[in-house]
Design a protein around this motif. Structure first.
Motif, PDB file in Angstrom:
ATOM      1  N   LEU A  93       0.844  -1.195   0.000  1.00 27.71           N
ATOM      2  CA  LEU A  93       0.000   0.000   0.000  1.00 27.71           C
ATOM      3  C   LEU A  93       0.875   1.240   0.000  1.00 27.71           C
ATOM      4  CD1 LEU A  93       0.059   1.409   3.087  1.00 27.71           C
ATOM      5  CD2 LEU A  93      -1.234  -0.628   3.638  1.00 27.71           C
ATOM      6  N   ILE A  94       0.249   2.353  -0.321  1.00 26.58           N
ATOM      7  CA  ILE A  94       0.884   3.663  -0.183  1.00 26.58           C
ATOM      8  C   ILE A  94      -0.033   4.522   0.673  1.00 26.58           C
ATOM      9  CG2 ILE A  94       1.713   5.730  -1.348  1.00 26.58           C
ATOM     10  CD1 ILE A  94       2.222   4.035  -3.822  1.00 26.58           C
ATOM     11  N   GLY A  95       0.516   5.028   1.774  1.00 30.43           N
ATOM     12  CA  GLY A  95      -0.247   5.918   2.635  1.00 30.43           C
ATOM     13  C   GLY A  95       0.260   7.342   2.499  1.00 30.43           C
ATOM     14  N   GLU A  96      -0.643   8.306   2.655  1.00 33.21           N
ATOM     15  CA  GLU A  96      -0.228   9.701   2.655  1.00 33.21           C
ATOM     16  C   GLU A  96      -0.639  10.333   3.972  1.00 33.21           C
ATOM     17  OE1 GLU A  96       0.141  10.993  -2.005  1.00 33.21           O
ATOM     18  OE2 GLU A  96      -0.874  12.264  -0.566  1.00 33.21           O
TER      19      GLU A  96
ATOM     20  N   GLU B 215       4.049  13.676   3.775  1.00 27.77           N
ATOM     21  CA  GLU B 215       4.751  12.394   3.843  1.00 27.77           C
ATOM     22  C   GLU B 215       4.009  11.345   3.023  1.00 27.77           C
ATOM     23  OE1 GLU B 215       6.528  11.040   7.615  1.00 27.77           O
ATOM     24  OE2 GLU B 215       5.294   9.251   7.383  1.00 27.77           O
ATOM     25  N   LYS B 216       4.791  10.502   2.350  1.00 29.00           N
ATOM     26  CA  LYS B 216       4.244   9.347   1.644  1.00 29.00           C
ATOM     27  C   LYS B 216       4.981   8.115   2.154  1.00 29.00           C
ATOM     28  CE  LYS B 216       3.183   9.732  -2.662  1.00 29.00           C
ATOM     29  NZ  LYS B 216       3.296   9.931  -4.138  1.00 29.00           N
ATOM     30  N   THR B 217       4.240   7.097   2.529  1.00 30.15           N
ATOM     31  CA  THR B 217       4.830   5.863   3.056  1.00 30.15           C
ATOM     32  C   THR B 217       4.410   4.688   2.193  1.00 30.15           C
ATOM     33  OG1 THR B 217       4.732   6.739   5.317  1.00 30.15           O
ATOM     34  CG2 THR B 217       5.059   4.363   5.064  1.00 30.15           C
ATOM     35  N   LYS B 218       5.414   4.008   1.637  1.00 27.20           N
ATOM     36  CA  LYS B 218       5.153   2.781   0.889  1.00 27.20           C
ATOM     37  C   LYS B 218       5.423   1.597   1.807  1.00 27.20           C
ATOM     38  CE  LYS B 218       6.511   4.751  -3.590  1.00 27.20           C
ATOM     39  NZ  LYS B 218       7.441   4.634  -4.747  1.00 27.20           N
ATOM     40  N   VAL B 219       4.463   0.702   1.890  1.00 22.87           N
ATOM     41  CA  VAL B 219       4.599  -0.509   2.703  1.00 22.87           C
ATOM     42  C   VAL B 219       4.432  -1.704   1.772  1.00 22.87           C
ATOM     43  CG1 VAL B 219       3.745  -1.816   4.680  1.00 22.87           C
ATOM     44  CG2 VAL B 219       3.579   0.685   4.679  1.00 22.87           C
ATOM     45  N   ALA B 220       5.448  -2.567   1.721  1.00 20.83           N
ATOM     46  CA  ALA B 220       5.392  -3.749   0.850  1.00 20.83           C
ATOM     47  C   ALA B 220       5.689  -4.992   1.670  1.00 20.83           C
ATOM     48  CB  ALA B 220       6.394  -3.626  -0.289  1.00 20.83           C
ATOM     49  N   VAL B 221       4.942  -6.053   1.422  1.00 25.14           N
ATOM     50  CA  VAL B 221       5.168  -7.312   2.136  1.00 25.14           C
ATOM     51  C   VAL B 221       5.595  -8.388   1.146  1.00 25.14           C
ATOM     52  CG1 VAL B 221       3.544  -6.772   3.976  1.00 25.14           C
ATOM     53  CG2 VAL B 221       2.735  -7.989   1.952  1.00 25.14           C
ATOM     54  N   SER B 222       6.360  -9.361   1.651  1.00 27.59           N
ATOM     55  CA  SER B 222       6.818 -10.479   0.831  1.00 27.59           C
ATOM     56  C   SER B 222       5.878 -11.667   1.007  1.00 27.59           C
ATOM     57  CB  SER B 222       8.229 -10.876   1.259  1.00 27.59           C
ATOM     58  OG  SER B 222       8.188 -11.559   2.511  1.00 27.59           O
ATOM     59  N   GLU B 223       6.188 -12.718   0.301  1.00 29.74           N
ATOM     60  CA  GLU B 223       5.538 -13.992   0.561  1.00 29.74           C
ATOM     61  C   GLU B 223       6.156 -14.604   1.818  1.00 29.74           C
ATOM     62  OE1 GLU B 223       2.991 -15.094  -1.192  1.00 29.74           O
ATOM     63  OE2 GLU B 223       3.103 -13.371  -2.541  1.00 29.74           O
TER      64      GLU B 223
ATOM     65  N   VAL C 176       8.776  -7.018   5.629  1.00 33.11           N
ATOM     66  CA  VAL C 176       7.993  -5.798   5.438  1.00 33.11           C
ATOM     67  C   VAL C 176       8.970  -4.680   5.093  1.00 33.11           C
ATOM     68  CG1 VAL C 176       6.331  -4.179   6.420  1.00 33.11           C
ATOM     69  CG2 VAL C 176       6.373  -6.558   7.222  1.00 33.11           C
ATOM     70  N   ASP C 177       8.828  -4.085   3.925  1.00 35.95           N
ATOM     71  CA  ASP C 177       9.672  -2.962   3.516  1.00 35.95           C
ATOM     72  C   ASP C 177       8.894  -1.662   3.641  1.00 35.95           C
ATOM     73  OD1 ASP C 177      11.744  -4.644   2.949  1.00 35.95           O
ATOM     74  OD2 ASP C 177      11.646  -4.406   0.776  1.00 35.95           O
ATOM     75  N   LEU C 178       9.554  -0.662   4.225  1.00 29.62           N
ATOM     76  CA  LEU C 178       8.933   0.663   4.342  1.00 29.62           C
ATOM     77  C   LEU C 178       9.831   1.703   3.694  1.00 29.62           C
ATOM     78  CD1 LEU C 178       8.332  -0.808   7.432  1.00 29.62           C
ATOM     79  CD2 LEU C 178       6.762   1.133   7.392  1.00 29.62           C
ATOM     80  N   GLU C 179       9.247   2.547   2.867  1.00 27.49           N
ATOM     81  CA  GLU C 179       9.927   3.704   2.293  1.00 27.49           C
ATOM     82  C   GLU C 179       9.137   4.941   2.702  1.00 27.49           C
ATOM     83  OE1 GLU C 179      11.740   1.607  -1.756  1.00 27.49           O
ATOM     84  OE2 GLU C 179      10.531   3.441  -1.880  1.00 27.49           O
ATOM     85  N   ILE C 180       9.796   5.826   3.433  1.00 24.64           N
ATOM     86  CA  ILE C 180       9.136   7.012   3.985  1.00 24.64           C
ATOM     87  C   ILE C 180       9.752   8.238   3.323  1.00 24.64           C
ATOM     88  CG2 ILE C 180       8.632   8.300   6.096  1.00 24.64           C
ATOM     89  CD1 ILE C 180       9.415   5.580   7.579  1.00 24.64           C
ATOM     90  N   SER C 181       8.989   8.931   2.499  1.00 18.63           N
ATOM     91  CA  SER C 181       9.510  10.131   1.831  1.00 18.63           C
ATOM     92  C   SER C 181       8.767  11.356   2.345  1.00 18.63           C
ATOM     93  CB  SER C 181       9.369  10.019   0.315  1.00 18.63           C
ATOM     94  OG  SER C 181       8.018   9.885  -0.063  1.00 18.63           O
ATOM     95  N   GLN C 182       9.511  12.446   2.495  1.00 20.32           N
ATOM     96  CA  GLN C 182       8.930  13.676   3.039  1.00 20.32           C
ATOM     97  C   GLN C 182       9.333  14.874   2.194  1.00 20.32           C
ATOM     98  OE1 GLN C 182      10.421  13.607   7.112  1.00 20.32           O
ATOM     99  NE2 GLN C 182       8.415  12.909   7.833  1.00 20.32           N
TER     100      GLN C 182
ATOM    101  N   LEU D 104      14.236  10.706   1.907  1.00 19.88           N
ATOM    102  CA  LEU D 104      13.786   9.317   1.985  1.00 19.88           C
ATOM    103  C   LEU D 104      14.496   8.580   3.108  1.00 19.88           C
ATOM    104  CD1 LEU D 104      12.192   6.958   0.579  1.00 19.88           C
ATOM    105  CD2 LEU D 104      14.255   6.554  -0.775  1.00 19.88           C
ATOM    106  N   ARG D 105      13.708   7.785   3.853  1.00 21.74           N
ATOM    107  CA  ARG D 105      14.264   6.805   4.809  1.00 21.74           C
ATOM    108  C   ARG D 105      13.672   5.444   4.460  1.00 21.74           C
ATOM    109  NH1 ARG D 105      11.958   8.560  10.149  1.00 21.74           N
ATOM    110  NH2 ARG D 105      10.470   9.658   8.819  1.00 21.74           N
ATOM    111  N   ARG D 106      14.504   4.407   4.596  1.00 21.79           N
ATOM    112  CA  ARG D 106      14.044   3.055   4.275  1.00 21.79           C
ATOM    113  C   ARG D 106      14.386   2.076   5.397  1.00 21.79           C
ATOM    114  NH1 ARG D 106      16.436   2.217  -1.692  1.00 21.79           N
ATOM    115  NH2 ARG D 106      18.024   3.636  -0.876  1.00 21.79           N
ATOM    116  N   TYR D 107      13.458   1.187   5.663  1.00 18.82           N
ATOM    117  CA  TYR D 107      13.639   0.161   6.696  1.00 18.82           C
ATOM    118  C   TYR D 107      13.008  -1.141   6.215  1.00 18.82           C
ATOM    119  CZ  TYR D 107      14.615   4.284   9.484  1.00 18.82           C
ATOM    120  OH  TYR D 107      15.146   5.468   9.935  1.00 18.82           O
ATOM    121  N   ARG D 108      13.577  -2.251   6.705  1.00 18.68           N
ATOM    122  CA  ARG D 108      12.993  -3.568   6.434  1.00 18.68           C
ATOM    123  C   ARG D 108      12.841  -4.297   7.761  1.00 18.68           C
ATOM    124  NH1 ARG D 108      15.443  -7.505   1.901  1.00 18.68           N
ATOM    125  NH2 ARG D 108      14.083  -6.190   0.629  1.00 18.68           N
ATOM    126  N   LEU D 109      11.752  -5.034   7.875  1.00 22.02           N
ATOM    127  CA  LEU D 109      11.525  -5.894   9.032  1.00 22.02           C
ATOM    128  C   LEU D 109      11.438  -7.333   8.563  1.00 22.02           C
ATOM    129  CD1 LEU D 109      10.379  -3.036   9.940  1.00 22.02           C
ATOM    130  CD2 LEU D 109       8.877  -4.304  11.464  1.00 22.02           C
TER     131      LEU D 109
END
Length: 303
Positions: free
Chosen positions: A119-122, A140-148, A159-165, A275-280
């Motif tokens: 998803l992409i949240g604003e 701010e825009k946050t991209k949240v992506a999940v794997s299999e 879970v990958d997060l990309e946070i752009s401001q 941009l900040r990026r994190y993975r869980l």
């Protein structure tokens, strides 16, 4: 993955389900990641605490919830996995965006839309006490992506997060230093006093606060027999001030924060995107330090 939708939210072309505040992502046929896409309507402390733009509950494949949100014992402004700045400074005024009870700043989600694998949240940072009335200071825009689901090094998923401001209205915004700020997780209450930390630098829970780290592994019991679960928080090597300083609680309840601005400010200039990026890696069972390191190396290599 579930897309539910159809309520137009304010000025953004984003959609969530009518009557819903959240959007959930499925992994392996289960809803394991829930994003708060609009302000909470039922925080037990009232309207000042209408947080949003956070993830909770965040579950392992077995369904164990690794996060806690709006605790009733302390820190009601903690929201699972969330990433607001503590302070921003604009036009000589410092705006507090973390402790919502002050009624100062707040991060307000404006909706979300589904995209492949996520998803992409604003959201926006609102200065609620600006001299001429509430005003947006950051977008701010946050991209949240999940794997299999994967089975190695443990049953889990990414879970990958990309946070752009971007700043608003041509203003320069300074994210001012503080001991905690930015990407943070409040852990399961079951883990209070029962969990372990390990950082990429080989530091356990004691001594982790204010250290630097590329990754942090948190593990603890699930409350079911002898089962355990955990989450590996990874910071991208291109993040500001990487490897970032940590703010951790070294005993008791679980709080971990990758803090880009613990020692130095970050100046956000107009007409630029930051941009900040994190993975869980969210998993059942346990993973070793070597396995955690390999997962971070793959993330750093772009895998």
């Amino acid at each position: 993955m579930r897309r539910s939708g159809l309520l137009l939210v304010l000025t953004f072309p984003f959609f969530i389900a009518a009557g819903d505040e959240t959007v959930s992502l499925e992994v392996g046929g289960k809803e394991l990641v829930t994003y708060q896409a609009l302000p909470l309507s039922d925080h037990y402390k009232g309207d000042l605490f209408r947080g949003s733009n956070f993830i909770h509950p965040l579950k392992t494949p077995s369904g164990f919830i690794v996060t806690e949100s709006a605790p009733k014992t302390d820190h009601p402004h903690h929201f699972g996995l969330w990433w607001p700045w503590k302070h921003i400074e604009v036009e000589g005024r410092q705006v507090l965006c973390w402790e919502l009870q002050r009624g100062d700043g707040i991060v307000e989600a404006r909706g979300a839309k589904m995209v492949p694998n996520g998803l992409i949240g604003e959201s926006v940072y609102i200065d609620r006490k600006a001299p001429d009335g509430p005003i947006v200071r950051l977008k701010e825009k946050t991209k949240v992506a999940v794997s299999e689901l994967v089975e190695t090094p443990a049953s889990g998923y990414f879970v990958d997060l990309e946070i752009s401001q971007q700043t608003s209205d041509g203003e320069t915004v300074v994210v001012t230093p503080y001991r905690y700020s930015g990407f943070a997780m409040r852990g399961s209450p079951i883990w209070a006093g029962t969990s372990t930390y390990l950082t990429s630098e080989g530091i356990g829970r004691a001594g982790s606060n204010t250290s630097r780290a590329r990754w942090v592994r948190i593990e603890g019991p699930t409350g079911i027999d002898d089962e355990r679960a955990g989450v590996l928080l990874m910071s991208h090597p291109k993040n500001q001030s990487h490897p970032e300083h940590l703010r951790t609680w070294e005993k008791g309840k679980v709080f971990v924060n990758f803090n880009t601005v613990q020692k130095e400010p970050w100046v956000l200039e107009p007409d630029k995107s930051y941009l900040r990026r994190y993975r869980l890696f969210v998993f059942d069972g346990s993973i070793s330090a070597d396995e955690a390191e390999r997962l971070w190396e793959k993330y750093a290599d772009g895998e």
